[in-house]
Design a protein around this motif. Sequence first.
Motif, mmCIF file in Angstrom:
data_model
loop_
_atom_site.group_PDB
_atom_site.id
_atom_site.type_symbol
_atom_site.label_atom_id
_atom_site.label_comp_id
_atom_site.label_asym_id
_atom_site.label_seq_id
_atom_site.Cartn_x
_atom_site.Cartn_y
_atom_site.Cartn_z
ATOM 1 N N ALA A 31 0.791 -1.130 0.056
ATOM 2 C CA ALA A 31 0.006 -0.039 -0.003
ATOM 3 C C ALA A 31 1.070 1.173 0.191
ATOM 4 O O ALA A 31 2.140 1.169 0.161
ATOM 5 C CB ALA A 31 -0.796 -0.064 1.195
ATOM 6 N N ASN A 32 0.235 2.560 -0.035
ATOM 7 C CA ASN A 32 0.872 3.753 -0.076
ATOM 8 C C ASN A 32 1.899 4.052 1.172
ATOM 9 O O ASN A 32 1.114 3.560 2.086
ATOM 10 C CB ASN A 32 -0.028 4.848 -0.283
ATOM 11 N N GLY A 33 3.028 4.448 1.109
ATOM 12 C CA GLY A 33 3.580 4.828 2.341
ATOM 13 C C GLY A 33 4.198 4.040 3.029
ATOM 14 O O GLY A 33 4.631 3.937 4.210
ATOM 15 N N GLY A 35 7.071 1.863 2.144
ATOM 16 C CA GLY A 35 8.672 1.859 2.124
ATOM 17 C C GLY A 35 9.021 1.243 0.795
ATOM 18 O O GLY A 35 10.149 0.851 0.660
ATOM 19 N N LYS A 36 8.306 1.115 -0.403
ATOM 20 C CA LYS A 36 8.515 0.701 -1.627
ATOM 21 C C LYS A 36 9.692 1.413 -2.249
ATOM 22 O O LYS A 36 10.665 1.140 -2.758
ATOM 23 C CB LYS A 36 7.355 0.460 -2.605
ATOM 24 N N THR A 37 9.332 2.825 -2.279
ATOM 25 C CA THR A 37 10.314 3.544 -2.901
ATOM 26 C C THR A 37 11.600 3.936 -2.084
ATOM 27 O O THR A 37 12.763 4.010 -2.494
ATOM 28 C CB THR A 37 9.797 4.943 -3.350
ATOM 29 N N SER A 57 21.094 13.320 6.053
ATOM 30 C CA SER A 57 20.490 13.205 7.330
ATOM 31 C C SER A 57 18.996 12.726 7.361
ATOM 32 O O SER A 57 18.533 12.454 8.377
ATOM 33 C CB SER A 57 20.663 14.635 8.002
ATOM 34 N N SER A 58 18.348 13.115 6.271
ATOM 35 C CA SER A 58 16.815 12.733 6.319
ATOM 36 C C SER A 58 16.643 11.302 6.271
ATOM 37 O O SER A 58 15.604 10.737 6.215
ATOM 38 C CB SER A 58 16.055 13.816 5.447
ATOM 39 N N LEU A 59 17.588 10.537 5.865
ATOM 40 C CA LEU A 59 17.488 9.053 5.619
ATOM 41 C C LEU A 59 17.713 8.391 6.738
ATOM 42 O O LEU A 59 17.294 7.265 6.861
ATOM 43 C CB LEU A 59 18.392 8.557 4.462
HETATM 44 N N1 LIG Z 1 13.956 9.099 8.008
HETATM 45 C C1 LIG Z 1 12.719 8.625 8.154
HETATM 46 N N2 LIG Z 1 12.402 7.586 9.299
HETATM 47 C C2 LIG Z 1 11.357 6.896 9.144
HETATM 48 N N3 LIG Z 1 10.471 6.712 8.477
HETATM 49 C C3 LIG Z 1 10.496 7.417 7.309
HETATM 50 C C4 LIG Z 1 11.816 8.271 6.999
HETATM 51 N N4 LIG Z 1 11.741 9.021 5.917
HETATM 52 C C5 LIG Z 1 10.552 8.394 5.427
HETATM 53 N N5 LIG Z 1 9.836 7.618 6.335
HETATM 54 C C6 LIG Z 1 8.617 7.037 6.230
HETATM 55 O O1 LIG Z 1 8.671 6.292 4.793
HETATM 56 C C7 LIG Z 1 7.267 6.078 4.173
HETATM 57 C C8 LIG Z 1 7.143 6.333 2.865
HETATM 58 O O2 LIG Z 1 7.870 5.518 2.079
HETATM 59 P P1 LIG Z 1 8.073 5.360 0.659
HETATM 60 O O3 LIG Z 1 8.309 6.768 -0.190
HETATM 61 O O4 LIG Z 1 8.988 4.321 0.179
HETATM 62 O O5 LIG Z 1 6.451 4.793 0.356
HETATM 63 P P2 LIG Z 1 5.867 3.991 -0.762
HETATM 64 O O6 LIG Z 1 5.824 2.657 -0.164
HETATM 65 O O7 LIG Z 1 6.953 3.857 -1.971
HETATM 66 O O8 LIG Z 1 4.642 4.830 -1.263
HETATM 67 P P3 LIG Z 1 3.546 5.363 -2.289
HETATM 68 O O9 LIG Z 1 3.044 4.107 -3.046
HETATM 69 O O10 LIG Z 1 2.956 5.934 -1.651
HETATM 70 O O11 LIG Z 1 4.858 5.786 -3.152
HETATM 71 C C9 LIG Z 1 6.486 7.110 5.295
HETATM 72 O O12 LIG Z 1 5.659 6.222 6.052
HETATM 73 C C10 LIG Z 1 7.560 7.862 5.917
HETATM 74 O O13 LIG Z 1 6.747 8.511 6.988
#
Ligand SMILES: Nc1ncnc2c1ncn2[C@@H]1O[C@H](COP(=O)(O)OP(=O)(O)OP(=O)(O)O)[C@@H](O)[C@H]1O
Length: 353
Positions: A31-33, A35-37, A57-59
């Motif tokens: 699902a969205n959000g 951790g796929k990307t 630092s944001s990673l």
């Molecule tokens: N530094 C961090 N520490 C913890 N969690 C983080 C951090 N940076 C981003 N996230 C979390 O990672 C998640 C987003 O992951 P990602 O971008 O991989 O989503 P996705 O599965 O690709 O979603 P979509 O289908 O919406 O593109 C969010 O829940 C966000 O809060």
Amino acid sequence: MFVSRLQLVNFRNYQNQLVSFSPGKVLIYGANGQGKTNLLEAIYYLVIGKSFRGKDSSLIRFGAESFFLGAKITKDGQKITLGIEYSGKGKIFTKNGQKQKGFSYLLGSLKGVLFTPDEPVNFFGSPTNRRKSLDLFLAQTSKTYLLNLIYYNKVLANKNALLKQPGTTENIIDAWDYKLAEYGAEIIKEREKSLRVLNELLTELNDELKFLLGKITIDYKPQGTLEKESFYRFLKQRQGEERIKKFALFGPHRDDFRFYLNDKDLKVFGSQGQKKGVLLLFKLAQAVYMTKILGEKPVLLLDDLYSEFDSEKRRALEGFFLNFSEQVLITATDPGDLKNYDQAVLINDGLVL
Ligand SMILES: Nc1ncnc2c1ncn2[C@@H]1O[C@H](COP(=O)(O)OP(=O)(O)OP(=O)(O)O)[C@@H](O)[C@H]1O
């Protein structure tokens, strides 16, 4: 080559995750959000030594102090291990367990091409982003290019500092311009050659995949010349203007290349779909270039690809991937998006299930 194992420690929303990948088509879904990307970001980090979308630092996972990424790569039957650790103190790079002086020693070990849905906006939005994107590709394909770029940027920084200093003489600027011309001519030569080849490959791909109707042309506008002496004269003639502006205005750091569809500038006249299509073809052409010219099939990292293209284009793409990559990782929210995959990886809240 392909990534057979990936470890993420305190990277984005992953705490300590080990994932094994098969070669071939790998579907990463969830699902969205979830951790796929983030997973693709981690792999591409090992390709280019930085994130394509955020500061180091944001990673770091919220609340942690450092992150680690490790990967096992299979390349022509041999195994290579790569590791990058980042903390506020800096980065530590390892290859096959040995500490390396910098990322340039890892660069090229894992070759990869990334396409993300946000990218066309940035790519077509500014020449700086287009240059950066091309440089990331060329740095992976040629060590000489990378070195010329590093030296060029050092000389450029010195020249800019001198242009700002009162009392800098023409002779001093001349010396730096001479060096800039030396490295700059090599950079322009490589950009010119590779863009010409990429344009040919992209055209062949477009014909084969029947992606976009019409002729696609890449027009490269170098801010200099292909030969050192004439490049130096080019810079010397423009010194007056640079001394007034106190900034280096000419050279490959100001280069641009634009894309035309049927002779119309895509940036100005292209639809969103056409821009996405051309950028994807440009990326796939890079994979073909690596395969044909370097004899190394890169890993393809395609984020949310199937939401971007219609079903006819999807079908054309599916048959194509494995001609020019040993492994393609595609993210999707719907597992039905990719047919005939070799492995499916479900991601849920920073965990691989
Ligand atoms: N530094 C961090 N520490 C913890 N969690 C983080 C951090 N940076 C981003 N996230 C979390 O990672 C998640 C987003 O992951 P990602 O971008 O991989 O989503 P996705 O599965 O690709 O979603 P979509 O289908 O919406 O593109 C969010 O829940 C966000 O809060």
